[in-house]
Structure formats: C-alpha cells, structure tokens
Scaffold this motif. Sequence first.
Motif, PDB file in Angstrom:
ATOM      1  N   TYR A 150      15.300  -2.140 -15.470  1.00  0.00           N
ATOM      2  CA  TYR A 150      14.321  -1.262 -14.857  1.00  0.00           C
ATOM      3  C   TYR A 150      13.557  -0.480 -15.912  1.00  0.00           C
ATOM      4  CZ  TYR A 150      17.158  -2.356 -10.805  1.00  0.00           C
ATOM      5  OH  TYR A 150      17.835  -3.022  -9.837  1.00  0.00           O
ATOM      6  N   GLN A 151      12.356  -0.138 -15.513  1.00  0.00           N
ATOM      7  CA  GLN A 151      11.524   0.653 -16.431  1.00  0.00           C
ATOM      8  C   GLN A 151      12.185   2.004 -16.728  1.00  0.00           C
ATOM      9  OE1 GLN A 151       7.518   1.021 -14.996  1.00  0.00           O
ATOM     10  NE2 GLN A 151       6.741   1.716 -16.964  1.00  0.00           N
ATOM     11  N   ASP A 152      12.822   2.570 -15.710  1.00  0.00           N
ATOM     12  CA  ASP A 152      13.511   3.851 -15.928  1.00  0.00           C
ATOM     13  C   ASP A 152      15.018   3.636 -16.172  1.00  0.00           C
ATOM     14  OD1 ASP A 152      14.098   2.942 -13.427  1.00  0.00           O
ATOM     15  OD2 ASP A 152      13.703   4.820 -12.379  1.00  0.00           O
TER      16      ASP A 152
ATOM     17  N   ASP B 231      -4.129   6.117   0.127  1.00  0.00           N
ATOM     18  CA  ASP B 231      -4.953   4.907   0.089  1.00  0.00           C
ATOM     19  C   ASP B 231      -4.797   4.156  -1.231  1.00  0.00           C
ATOM     20  OD1 ASP B 231      -6.094   6.796  -1.444  1.00  0.00           O
ATOM     21  OD2 ASP B 231      -8.144   6.523  -0.731  1.00  0.00           O
ATOM     22  N   ILE B 232      -3.556   4.151  -1.750  1.00  0.00           N
ATOM     23  CA  ILE B 232      -3.331   3.430  -3.007  1.00  0.00           C
ATOM     24  C   ILE B 232      -2.974   1.985  -2.694  1.00  0.00           C
ATOM     25  CG2 ILE B 232      -1.926   3.309  -5.094  1.00  0.00           C
ATOM     26  CD1 ILE B 232      -1.338   6.339  -4.582  1.00  0.00           C
ATOM     27  N   GLU B 233      -3.749   1.084  -3.256  1.00  0.00           N
ATOM     28  CA  GLU B 233      -3.414  -0.326  -3.082  1.00  0.00           C
ATOM     29  C   GLU B 233      -2.697  -0.794  -4.343  1.00  0.00           C
ATOM     30  OE1 GLU B 233      -6.453  -2.917  -1.734  1.00  0.00           O
ATOM     31  OE2 GLU B 233      -7.296  -1.441  -0.356  1.00  0.00           O
ATOM     32  N   ALA B 234      -1.363  -0.714  -4.311  1.00  0.00           N
ATOM     33  CA  ALA B 234      -0.587  -1.087  -5.493  1.00  0.00           C
ATOM     34  C   ALA B 234      -0.705  -2.579  -5.758  1.00  0.00           C
ATOM     35  CB  ALA B 234       0.874  -0.691  -5.317  1.00  0.00           C
ATOM     36  N   LEU B 235      -0.730  -3.376  -4.691  1.00  0.00           N
ATOM     37  CA  LEU B 235      -0.927  -4.825  -4.818  1.00  0.00           C
ATOM     38  C   LEU B 235      -1.852  -5.289  -3.696  1.00  0.00           C
ATOM     39  CD1 LEU B 235       2.713  -6.108  -5.496  1.00  0.00           C
ATOM     40  CD2 LEU B 235       0.873  -5.927  -7.162  1.00  0.00           C
TER      41      LEU B 235
ATOM     42  N   GLY C  55      -1.092  -5.858 -17.933  1.00  0.00           N
ATOM     43  CA  GLY C  55      -2.008  -4.992 -17.211  1.00  0.00           C
ATOM     44  C   GLY C  55      -1.759  -3.547 -17.585  1.00  0.00           C
ATOM     45  N   LYS C  56      -2.776  -2.734 -17.374  1.00  0.00           N
ATOM     46  CA  LYS C  56      -2.669  -1.320 -17.726  1.00  0.00           C
ATOM     47  C   LYS C  56      -1.609  -0.627 -16.867  1.00  0.00           C
ATOM     48  CE  LYS C  56      -7.072   0.014 -17.506  1.00  0.00           C
ATOM     49  NZ  LYS C  56      -8.368  -0.569 -17.690  1.00  0.00           N
ATOM     50  N   SER C  57      -1.253   0.524 -17.322  1.00  0.00           N
ATOM     51  CA  SER C  57      -0.335   1.337 -16.532  1.00  0.00           C
ATOM     52  C   SER C  57      -0.953   1.610 -15.167  1.00  0.00           C
ATOM     53  CB  SER C  57      -0.085   2.646 -17.287  1.00  0.00           C
ATOM     54  OG  SER C  57       0.639   3.511 -16.474  1.00  0.00           O
ATOM     55  N   GLY C  58      -0.174   1.426 -14.128  1.00  0.00           N
ATOM     56  CA  GLY C  58      -0.687   1.639 -12.769  1.00  0.00           C
ATOM     57  C   GLY C  58      -1.301   0.395 -12.161  1.00  0.00           C
ATOM     58  N   ALA C  59      -1.193  -0.729 -12.864  1.00  0.00           N
ATOM     59  CA  ALA C  59      -1.815  -1.954 -12.365  1.00  0.00           C
ATOM     60  C   ALA C  59      -1.013  -2.594 -11.238  1.00  0.00           C
ATOM     61  CB  ALA C  59      -1.976  -2.951 -13.506  1.00  0.00           C
ATOM     62  N   GLY C  60       0.250  -2.268 -11.140  1.00  0.00           N
ATOM     63  CA  GLY C  60       1.070  -2.823 -10.053  1.00  0.00           C
ATOM     64  C   GLY C  60       2.199  -3.723 -10.528  1.00  0.00           C
ATOM     65  N   LYS C  61       2.492  -3.721 -11.807  1.00  0.00           N
ATOM     66  CA  LYS C  61       3.530  -4.609 -12.357  1.00  0.00           C
ATOM     67  C   LYS C  61       4.914  -4.262 -11.796  1.00  0.00           C
ATOM     68  CE  LYS C  61       2.611  -3.297 -16.613  1.00  0.00           C
ATOM     69  NZ  LYS C  61       1.507  -2.323 -16.405  1.00  0.00           N
ATOM     70  N   THR C  62       5.247  -2.994 -11.899  1.00  0.00           N
ATOM     71  CA  THR C  62       6.555  -2.565 -11.414  1.00  0.00           C
ATOM     72  C   THR C  62       6.698  -2.857  -9.925  1.00  0.00           C
ATOM     73  OG1 THR C  62       6.674  -0.833 -13.081  1.00  0.00           O
ATOM     74  CG2 THR C  62       8.101  -0.596 -11.173  1.00  0.00           C
ATOM     75  N   THR C  63       5.667  -2.550  -9.179  1.00  0.00           N
ATOM     76  CA  THR C  63       5.705  -2.795  -7.738  1.00  0.00           C
ATOM     77  C   THR C  63       5.993  -4.265  -7.454  1.00  0.00           C
ATOM     78  OG1 THR C  63       4.044  -1.065  -7.472  1.00  0.00           O
ATOM     79  CG2 THR C  63       4.427  -2.521  -5.595  1.00  0.00           C
ATOM     80  N   LEU C  64       5.364  -5.144  -8.201  1.00  0.00           N
ATOM     81  CA  LEU C  64       5.562  -6.579  -7.972  1.00  0.00           C
ATOM     82  C   LEU C  64       7.035  -6.960  -8.227  1.00  0.00           C
ATOM     83  CD1 LEU C  64       3.064  -9.304  -9.031  1.00  0.00           C
ATOM     84  CD2 LEU C  64       5.486  -9.761  -9.042  1.00  0.00           C
TER      85      LEU C  64
ATOM     86  N   PHE D 116       0.832  -1.199   0.000  1.00  0.00           N
ATOM     87  CA  PHE D 116       0.000   0.000   0.000  1.00  0.00           C
ATOM     88  C   PHE D 116       0.863   1.244   0.000  1.00  0.00           C
ATOM     89  CE2 PHE D 116      -1.721  -3.346   2.771  1.00  0.00           C
ATOM     90  CZ  PHE D 116      -2.720  -3.796   1.925  1.00  0.00           C
ATOM     91  N   TYR D 117       0.383   2.266  -0.644  1.00  0.00           N
ATOM     92  CA  TYR D 117       1.049   3.561  -0.567  1.00  0.00           C
ATOM     93  C   TYR D 117       0.082   4.545   0.043  1.00  0.00           C
ATOM     94  CZ  TYR D 117       4.565   1.715  -3.757  1.00  0.00           C
ATOM     95  OH  TYR D 117       5.539   0.984  -4.317  1.00  0.00           O
ATOM     96  N   PRO D 118       0.604   5.435   0.869  1.00  0.00           N
ATOM     97  CA  PRO D 118      -0.278   6.466   1.414  1.00  0.00           C
ATOM     98  C   PRO D 118      -0.745   7.383   0.284  1.00  0.00           C
ATOM     99  CG  PRO D 118       2.020   6.882   1.997  1.00  0.00           C
ATOM    100  CD  PRO D 118       1.962   5.535   1.357  1.00  0.00           C
TER     101      PRO D 118
HETATM  102  N1  LIG Z   1       6.475   5.177  -4.430  1.00  0.00           N
HETATM  103  C1  LIG Z   1       5.162   5.276  -4.643  1.00  0.00           C
HETATM  104  N2  LIG Z   1       4.434   6.121  -3.908  1.00  0.00           N
HETATM  105  C2  LIG Z   1       3.092   6.221  -4.109  1.00  0.00           C
HETATM  106  N3  LIG Z   1       2.411   5.530  -5.015  1.00  0.00           N
HETATM  107  C3  LIG Z   1       3.109   4.657  -5.780  1.00  0.00           C
HETATM  108  C4  LIG Z   1       4.511   4.497  -5.636  1.00  0.00           C
HETATM  109  N4  LIG Z   1       4.924   3.565  -6.526  1.00  0.00           N
HETATM  110  C5  LIG Z   1       3.825   3.175  -7.185  1.00  0.00           C
HETATM  111  N5  LIG Z   1       2.746   3.819  -6.751  1.00  0.00           N
HETATM  112  C6  LIG Z   1       1.359   3.614  -7.233  1.00  0.00           C
HETATM  113  O1  LIG Z   1       1.103   2.240  -7.182  1.00  0.00           O
HETATM  114  C7  LIG Z   1       0.330   1.846  -8.303  1.00  0.00           C
HETATM  115  C8  LIG Z   1       1.054   0.749  -9.082  1.00  0.00           C
HETATM  116  O2  LIG Z   1       2.195   1.295  -9.700  1.00  0.00           O
HETATM  117  P1  LIG Z   1       3.181   0.467 -10.609  1.00  0.00           P
HETATM  118  O3  LIG Z   1       3.529  -0.776  -9.913  1.00  0.00           O
HETATM  119  O4  LIG Z   1       4.299   1.338 -10.999  1.00  0.00           O
HETATM  120  O5  LIG Z   1       2.273   0.163 -11.871  1.00  0.00           O
HETATM  121  P2  LIG Z   1       2.709  -0.347 -13.293  1.00  0.00           P
HETATM  122  O6  LIG Z   1       4.140  -0.676 -13.250  1.00  0.00           O
HETATM  123  O7  LIG Z   1       1.837  -1.531 -13.535  1.00  0.00           O
HETATM  124  O8  LIG Z   1       2.398   0.752 -14.233  1.00  0.00           O
HETATM  125  C9  LIG Z   1       0.114   3.114  -9.123  1.00  0.00           C
HETATM  126  O9  LIG Z   1      -1.157   3.614  -8.809  1.00  0.00           O
HETATM  127  C10 LIG Z   1       1.193   4.037  -8.639  1.00  0.00           C
HETATM  128  O10 LIG Z   1       0.763   5.364  -8.754  1.00  0.00           O
END
Ligand SMILES: Nc1ncnc2c1ncn2[C@@H]1O[C@H](COP(=O)(O)OP(=O)(O)O)[C@@H](O)[C@H]1O
Lengths: 295, 239
Positions: free
Chosen positions: B95-97, B24-28, B45-54, B20-22
């Motif tokens: 990395y994506q970036d 109230d974002i539930e990344a996963l 998954g769409k952008s913002g789906a949580g792929k990078t986070t995983l 979770f990110y503050p």
């Molecule tokens: N460091 C962070 N702080 C706050 N929100 C984040 C952070 N990293 C990712 N998020 C949020 O978590 C969600 C998933 O992000 P991400 O994993 O990057 O998605 P994807 O890679 O699938 O596009 C998004 O809504 C993103 O805005």
Amino acid sequence: MNFLFAVLGQTIRNLFRTWNSQFLTLVTITLSVLIFAFFSLIYTNLLNVGKQLGDDLRLIAYLDEEPVPALQEEYRRKILKFDAVDKIVFVSSKEAYQRFKKQLGTDRDVLTDMPQDFLPPSIEVYPVRSLDSLTRIKRFSDYLQTLPGVLKVQYGREWIERFYSFVQLMRIVVILSGTLLIMTTTFTVAHTIRLTLVSRAEELELLRLLGASGTYIRMPYFLEGGLQGLMGSACGLAALYILFNWIELQFTGSAMFGIFPFTFFPLPIIGTIIGLSTLLCAAGSFSSTRKIVQV
Amino acid sequence: MTESRRENRVMVELIKVGRFYPPDIEALTEVSLSVSRGEMLFLTGKSGAGKTTLLRLLCKIELPDKGLVEIDGMDLGKLSRHKIQQLRRRIGMAYQDFKLLPERTVARNIALAMEVTYQKKSFIRRQTKTLLDRLGLKSKVHARTADLSRGEQQRVSIARALANNPDLILADEPTGNLDAESTCRVMELFDEHRRRGATILIATHDSSIYADTDYRVLELKDGRIVDTKENHGTTGEQE
Ligand SMILES: Nc1ncnc2c1ncn2[C@@H]1O[C@H](COP(=O)(O)OP(=O)(O)O)[C@@H](O)[C@H]1O
Ligand SMILES: [Mg+2]
C-alpha cells in the motif's frame, strides 16, 4: 495444525497486549461466580438438611377405632397410592398407653384409674425424607384427613413451614444471583472484547485486507472469552472453598455442625459451574465479534 | 470450471469502470484494461490521477460505481465473502501508506500475512529471513516498524506483499521513498516474481523504473487512460 498454531499464537499475543482489561474482566467473573456459588452452596446444604429431618417429618393420623388387619391393609394401600413413604406404623390404643406411661416416668401413678384404651389408635406415616415430600406434607395431611375413620391429622406444622419458606427464599436468591451472574459475565466479557476490538481496529482492518478467514479472525476472541470464563470461575470457586474451610474452622465443635454436616460442592457440580461459565464467556465474546468479519 | 480457469490467460479485466467520490470527483472514468497472466504493467500519472483507486478496486477494498471488475475470470461484484477472502490471499498488495502495525516488529508484520494463509512456521521463518536479506533489512528483523525510516517501512510493506508468493502483486508507489540501490533491489524481486508467473501491477510516477523496460506502461490522467506505451510489444505472452 498450522491453523491451530496461528490462532493460538494470535490469542496469546492478544492476552498479553491487553492484560489490564483482561485482568479486570477476570476479577468481575471471579466475583460473580463467587457470589452465585456462595448462595448455591447454602441452598444445596439446606436441601441436605431437609433430607436429614428426623421425626419432624412424621404424620400422625388418629383413628376412631382399632383397625382390623384387613382394614390396616386397606389404609396402607390408600396411603401408598398418594405417595411413596419410608414406613407406615400402626399404633394401637394399648401401645399408645404403654408409650405414654413410659413418657410419664415416675408420674405414671396418674394413669392408674384410667382405662387402658383411653388413647385413640393411630397411623404414623413417615414420608420419604426429601425436600419434595416436605413441600407436599400439607397436601399429604389433607389427603389423610379424607380417609374414612380418621379423626385428626397432626404433623410438625409450624417448624416445617418456616423451614420450607426459608428454602423457598433461598431458591429465589440463587435464581436471582444466577441471573445476575449470567448478565454480568456476558456483559463484561462482551464489553472488554468490544473495547479491544476498537483498540485493534487497525489490525483487524489489515487482517481483512490480507484475506483472513472469519474463523481466523474470530477464533482468538472465542478462545479468549472461554479462557476468561474458565479461569474466572475456577478462581471464584477456589475463593469460596477457602472461605468455606475458614468458616468450618470457626465452627468446629459447635453443635450446629454436628447435627447438619456442611459440605462443599461435589466434583460434578464444580465441573458444571466451570463448564457453563466457560461456555457463556466464549459465546458472549464470539457473538460480539460477529460484525468484524464483514469484508 | 477448473478447466476454464486454467485456460484463463487474462488475470485482470476492467470494463468501462467508473468510480466517483462525492461531491463530484471522478476518480476513474470509463477505464477498460486487460492484463495477462504473468504480465508486468506500470500505471503512471500525476498525483490524483486515480492510480491508487484503480488498485484498490482490484482487491475489492472499494467497489466500482460503474462497470465490471474481473480477477482471474471472477466478477468481484458477484463473489461471496468467503471467495473474496480466498482471492485476497492470492493477492499481495504493497500500500501507498504501507498499512504496517507500528507497535509490532518487522518479522511479526511480515509473518501476519503468512499466518493468514496458514503457512508452516518453518516456511514463515525462512521466507521472512530471505525477503529481509534481499531488501537489505537483515538487521531490522526485531525492530518495531514505528522506529523505522519511511524507506525501511516501505520495504517491509513490499516484503509482506510478496511473502505468500501471490498470483497477483499490486504495488502502489513502491519506490516512492527508496534510494537508487533499494529501488534496484525491489525491482529485481518483482522481476523474479514475474518470471515465476505472477501478474504485477505497479502504480508509480517514478519514470526511472520503467524507462528502460519492455513492459507495458499505462498513463492515467484525471481518471482516464490517456496513453498506452507498449514497449516493443513484449507482454505476458512469455509465461
Ligand atoms: N476516499 C476518497 N474520498 C474522496 N475523494 C477521494 C477518495 N479517494 C480518492 N479520492 C480522490 O480521487 C482522486 C484519485 O485519487 P487516487 O486514486 O488516490 O490518485 P493517485 O493514487 O493517482 O494519486 C483524487 O482526486 C482523490 O482526491
Ligand atoms: Mg496514490
């Protein structure tokens, strides 16, 4: 072996990339080593002067009567009990008279009416010639005063005391400049390293992500600090050596250098100064990189 | 211990992972996933789906707020700093970036990954040359990465991820900036590494790279796994 190459390569690249701040650190270290070494050099040479003090380090204890051989032995034993001495000479009334007569030279006529034993017999004590005995000479004199039959003790009081307090002053200056040296070097080295850490934050972050070990990350900074300590102290001492030779050149033939030959640090001292500076800088930089290895 | 490790056929294991990110974002949310050794898996998954986070959870760049993450049978939450460092050396991530050092040359950027694992100089030189040849960057060896195009930078970051022949390869949108030919080269390389035995996770929204494959495709939506497409069931069983 591969580890060594990797770390050395990294160190050299770091040095080249931030050569300007490296140079400033080097200058700072050089200057502080120069200042410290300058005062130390004066101090050590003063110690040498102390050792070369001649008769000024002599104590004379005047006795109330001529000591018989047994009593002389007794005095000798008691004196040696207090401290090691170079030599002890007993001067009888007669000898004192002869010396005095010699000193008077052509004026010796004034002595014709005097009895040959009008001067008191004495013991001349020559303490070991070192600065230590210089600092103890007052106590030595007090001790001699307590021996039975001693009327009065004399030594080159004022001269020695003034010299001694000067040496004390120099000692404080050396300690202060040494502390200053330690503080400035560790501070500047730690500061430069911290600056470079900030400028290399991106690279450090990447190294962590790649799984670099703590040693791999920190070793270059450790070596960098050590290298700066080594070069800085070597430059500082070299500068002092040039200065020393220049001063010596200005004073050649003057009386002072004839009496007290001024000498540069012996090799072991040079080695110690360089070694300690190297260690100090390496430790300073190593400790300032402690935080960066957190995963 | 080594015995059980050798028998460990599961390379990546996620059990009810939440991040979770503050505010109230539930990344996963409640993500459970198991990837066999030698498997190639696509995360879509769409952008913002949580792929990078995983992917970031898998090399402990981020920590899960809930659940368990295991790599090669080791619970990441319980590993010492030293063990984490060792594990990261077995993982290659693109990395994506990109995370390239812009002022360094292409060769330097790639060499860094191999110096960290204390490879021989000769190996580093050979490996850098091979990878750049394969990715069509032969002429850029000594260019600063800042001077490269996005697509070229992307390939450099992929080359760096593969340099150590890692056990686990994590590629975050590896073809996002590539033309068809470069995409093809990259996928060929990935496939070779899979055949060598590497486990590969690719996060992408480029359906062209998984459309005709037999590999498993997972779709993430708002941080949850919504669809598992097991193409003909061919997974990591073939090692
Ligand atoms: N460091 C962070 N702080 C706050 N929100 C984040 C952070 N990293 C990712 N998020 C949020 O978590 C969600 C998933 O992000 P991400 O994993 O990057 O998605 P994807 O890679 O699938 O596009 C998004 O809504 C993103 O805005
Ligand atoms: Mg992403």
